[in-house]
Design an enzyme around this catalytic site. Structure first.
Site, PDB file in Angstrom:
ATOM      1  N   ASP A 333     -88.275  -1.403  67.318  1.00 19.21           N
ATOM      2  CA  ASP A 333     -86.860  -1.231  67.605  1.00 19.21           C
ATOM      3  C   ASP A 333     -86.674   0.198  68.119  1.00 19.21           C
ATOM      4  OD1 ASP A 333     -84.093  -1.901  67.571  1.00 19.21           O
ATOM      5  OD2 ASP A 333     -83.864  -0.759  65.734  1.00 19.21           O
ATOM      6  N   ASP A 642     -84.822  -1.430  61.497  1.00 16.70           N
ATOM      7  CA  ASP A 642     -84.021  -0.940  60.366  1.00 16.70           C
ATOM      8  C   ASP A 642     -82.729  -1.715  60.176  1.00 16.70           C
ATOM      9  OD1 ASP A 642     -82.687  -0.120  62.596  1.00 16.70           O
ATOM     10  OD2 ASP A 642     -82.506   1.983  62.031  1.00 16.70           O
TER      11      ASP A 642
END
Length: 915
Positions: A333, A642
């Protein structure tokens, strides 16, 4: 009740009134309590359905479900049936110890769905029967009217019908690092989730403004609930190690079964009693099964867990330690993983001069234009005026909490405060000098904000916003001396060109402007741009910057043969700019957007994941699809993230890696590993540890299998030759368990060998043991057969008792294993080259094993229990001489094989004339 629908409406495409009509509610009054109760019966509470986990009894029982353990249990049951209680008790004891170790080390069961349920647990302001009420979010039902203000967590999925200067942080769901503007207008049906400004989703946070919306989904029906369902549908994957060990166990099981049947049949053919032959078959099975392997695997992995914890990586699932070592692709990410997740001003253009800004995050430390500015080194006039405008036309806050700087409000506005402080301009001091008199809040239609201030020279308005909205209303520009000069068409073209160039580098560009204001005049949008217009001050470019350590970490991963790909919900231009800075994408490479990805069939996606390294505007299902596409190609995939939107892909990946500080609880619970300092660079250290763990496991297997095969061969040879068994099942268990614990496990403490990160990852299909190591295992097995069986027969020929001969055979196994342990400390180097004392556990294990073996040979109680007898010095000299001979043979084979491998590598080098 609302009318039933064949499928869920496209809520962002409907007007607020249409949504209210669908749910039969009133935007002004809300639902009645009677209607709420009726809907709760239909839709349930606003919470996610938790997934039942495995209870402790089931988890303990599953420790016995391994094929090799089942064979041991069967052997123990049959020996008990035949009255061999000591043998049976030891076999059951060994399996129980292994099960207890596995149960303790396995850790807690996954609770990702429970964390998702916690993420929507909050209080909410709701309108019912015309009254505002503060209720637990679980009390919401579809059709409820919810009121939102800055600081509120959105309790369910809402269609906004009113929004005033409202912004929400949706990074956890969409991956965008900046706050999303909210409004009440209808949007086209094909609008992506990240662009649905008229929707507010469960679990996101309102950072400014206020709004109101109609609840259109609760609990499992929300976007968060949909992600929960994706996670529930994602199977727990076997790791490369567990797959290989399962295949190895099945192969070993078949080989042991075939040998046992062969032994039993040969014995019966020779006229031996069925009981004796069954005990021989049990001895063969017990000898050939590496009882210590499950415990050794678990403890070796646990040691890896401990080492990784010291390098800021917490392992939640034990086999993940080894998986890291075999990772071939890391899908990362962007926001908060490769980047700081803190908007930072990178460049200010004022008075026609571009000033680079250094420093990352919200700490007001860094240089502007290569200088540290302040009272003694004030900024240039144009630069000062530009940053003064950015700090005053601002609703954010910046403050220090402990050792860390924190913000309140919009991260974009906070970045402007940080930049101003780097120039020596503190917003609190500025507001005391230029108190705010009025404001024109940001509006998504006009795309700028303005504030009115009183200063020594009278009233002045400062504005900031989109360049394309402010520049057309500017009549003058601020020159390098900070003085207004006419703004020409050429000037405007140059400013627009500068803004495009900054945007191409992934910067989010804001323009700032000012104008004088007449006393008593009302601050309105029309009057602001009317008349003499605005003075253009400058451009401010900002971004969520890459982590400094991420660049080196990505480079190290590439050197280790690991491909790194960025999968983000952010815009393609921003993602590509970051990817190029970090080294994930080269100049000229393109990104693939979520819309383009959705149009690809499976074959097209397979080709795309091979060629493309940056995927932007990606939705949760698409992240999952990308991971599965890579896995379909045989890749071992690690996924970092996250946010809530990362959780399904984290669970699907061979190893999910969550961020410990900025990561949501959902992501942490879905992941197999958590980085405690959110540092992508820790992944490099974790991969190195993972490779070291696998190396040590291979060393253990290479060391232990010759013992098992040698024991099996001794039993087969005795049956074929019609001789008495040289070792009993109980003696075999003594050899296997004591040497595994006090010799073999010492290999788990071996330090990581040099160059482990300079080699490519293991191919997923590569077996645990390659051909050269299988050859070495067979060589050592044959040496053990020769020594144990040969010296056993020699002792009997010299008139020694059966107990003495068997004691010699057992000690041959133990002493040869001890010598062989030196060789196995490195499979590619001599034990001299790695240092005699680099593993302090090694010598302790050998000393303990020697002491135990002396007890086994001379202690009366051990003689009675294991049917052994004391032996003399001559026998020890024979055993020691044979062990040294084995060490020389094995060392010579290793040296010759490594020399051959090196010569082959030289021949295959480019320019050597050989391919």
């Amino acid at each position: 009740m609302p009318r039933p629908a064949a499928s869920s409406p496209v809520w962002h495409h409907l007007s607020g009134d249409a949504v209210a009509e669908h749910w039969q509610t009133s935007c002004a009054e809300g639902l009645s309590e009677a209607e709420v109760e009726c809907r709760r019966q239909t839709h349930g509470e606003n919470r996610l359905t938790p997934k039942p986990g495995k209870g402790p009894l089931l988890r303990f029982a599953l420790q016995f479900a391994q094929p090799l353990v089942l064979v041991l249990l069967l052997a123990g049951a049959v020996t008990a049936f035949l009255g061999e209680w000591v043998d049976s008790g030891v076999i059951f004891g060994v399996t129980l110890i292994n099960a207890i170790i596995g149960f303790i080390q396995e850790g807690k069961a996954e609770s990702a769905l429970a964390a998702l349920a916690r993420s929507v647990a909050s209080e909410v302001t709701v309108l019912r029967e015309g009254e505002k009420k503060r209720l637990p979010s679980r009390a919401l039902v579809p059709g409820d009217v919810v009121l939102l203000a800055a600081g509120d967590k959105v309790p369910a999925d809402l269609r906004l019908f009113r929004a005033k200067e409202m912004k929400a942080m949706e990074a956890a769901l969409t991956g965008e690092s900046t706050a999303s503007d909210k409004h009440a207008e209808t949007l086209p049906p094909e609008t992506l989730l990240a662009d649905r400004g008229n929707m507010a989703y469960a679990g996101t946070m309102v950072v400014s403004g206020q709004g109101a919306g109609i609840t259109i989904a609760t609990g499992d029906a929300t976007e968060t609930g949909r992600i929960s369902k994706l996670m529930g549908e994602t199977p727990d994957l076997m790791t490369p190690l567990t797959r290989k060990m399962a295949a190895f166990s099945n192969w070993l099981l078949m080989a042991i079964g075939a040998l046992a049947l062969f032994t039993f049949a040969v014995g019966l053919w020779r006229g031996e009693s069925p009981f004796e032959m069954f005990m021989a078959a049990v001895a063969l099975a017990v000898g050939a099964i590496p009882e210590g392997l499950p415990a050794a695997m678990t403890i070796t992995l646990a040691i890896g867990v401990s080492r990784m914890a010291k390098r800021r990586a917490i392992i939640r699932k034990l086999p993940a330690v080894e998986t890291l070592g075999s990772t071939t692709v890391i899908c990362s990410d962007k926001t908060g993983t490769l980047t700081e997740n803190q908007m930072t001003v990178r460049e200010v253009v004022a008075g026609g001069i571009a000033y680079p800004v250094s420093g990352n995050g919200y700490a007001p430390e860094g240089e502007i234009g290569g200088r540290r500015l302040g009272n003694e080194a004030p900024p240039e006039p144009a630069l000062r005026e530009t940053l003064l405008a950015a700090a005053l036309c601002n609703d954010a806050g910046l403050f220090k909490e402990g050792r860390h700087w924190q913000i309140s409000g919009d991260p974009t506005e906070a970045a402007l405060l940080v930049a101003a402080r780097k120039a020596g301009l503190d917003e609190h001091t500025l507001l005391s000098l230029y108190p705010r008199q009025d404001e024109l809040p940001f509006d998504s239609a006009r795309q700028y904000m303005a504030t009115l201030h009183r200063g020594d020279g009278g009233l002045v308005v400062y504005a900031k916003g989109a360049l394309e909205k402010l520049l057309p209303h500017c009549r003058r520009r601020c020159n390098a001396e900070g003085l207004p000069v006419p703004l020409t068409a050429a000037d405007a073209a140059a400013i627009e060109r500068q803004a495009r160039e900054m945007a191409a580098r992934g910067l989010r560009v804001l323009a700032v402007a000012r104008r004088g204001w007449a006393a008593g005049a009302v601050l309105e949008a029309d009057s602001l741009i009317a008349g003499e217009g605005l003075d253009y001050l400058g451009l401010i470019g900002m971004m969520d910057p890459p982590r400094a350590q991420a660049v080196a970490a990505v480079k190290a991963c590439r050197n280790a043969g690991i491909r790194v790909k960025m999968i983000t919900g952010d815009h393609a231009v921003t993602a590509l700019a970051i990817a190029r800075q970090i080294g994930i994408a080269a100049e000229g490479e393109q990104a693939l957007s979520g819309g383009e990805l959705a149009a690809l069939d499976d074959a097209g996606l397979q080709a795309a994941v091979q060629q493309i390294n940056v995927f932007a505007r990606v939705e949760p299902e698409q992240k999952l699809r990308l991971v599965r596409a890579l896995q379909a190609q045989g890749q071992v995939v690690a996924m970092t993230g996250d946010g809530v939107n990362d959780a399904p892909a984290l669970k699907q990946a061979n190893i999910g890696i969550a961020m410990g500080i900025t990561g949501t609880e959902v992501a942490k619970e879905a992941a197999a590993m958590v980085l405690t300092d959110d540092n992508f660079a820790a992944i490099e250290a974790a991969v190195e540890e993972g490779r070291g763990v696998f190396d040590n496991l291979v060393k253990f297997i290479t060391w232990t299998l010759p013992t098992n095969f040698g024991e099996g061969l001794v039993i087969v040879a005795a049956i074929v030759a019609g001789a008495t068994l040289p070792i009993t099942p109980l003696q075999i268990l003594w050899i296997n368990m004591t040497t595994a614990v006090f010799l073999g496990l010492m290999l788990a403490f071996e330090p990581i060998e040099k160059g482990v990160m300079a080699r490519p990852p293991r191919a997923p299909q590569t077996p645990v043991q390659d051909a050269p190591l299988v050859g070495r295992i067979l060589l050592v097995s044959l040496l053990l057969l020769l020594g144990a069986f040969g010296l056993f027969l020699r002792e009997l020929d010299q008139g020694h008792t059966l107990a003495e001969a068997r004691t010699v055979a057992v000690n041959v196994f133990v002493l040869v294993e001890t010598v062989y342990l030196f060789n196995c400390r490195s499979l590619t180097h001599s034990f001299w080259s790695i240092g005699l004392f680099t593993n302090r556990w090694f010598w302790g294990g050998i000393g303990t094993m020697v002491a135990l073996q002396l007890l086994f040979t001379y202690a009366p109680i051990m003689n009675r229990l294991f049917a052994t007898a004391p032996i003399g010095l001559t026998e020890w000299l024979e055993i020691g001489a044979f062990a040294l001979f084995c060490g020389l043979v094995i060392g010579t084979e290793k040296r010759l094989r490594l020399g051959f491998a090196r010569r082959q590598a030289v021949r295959n080098l480019p320019g050597s004339g050989r391919l």
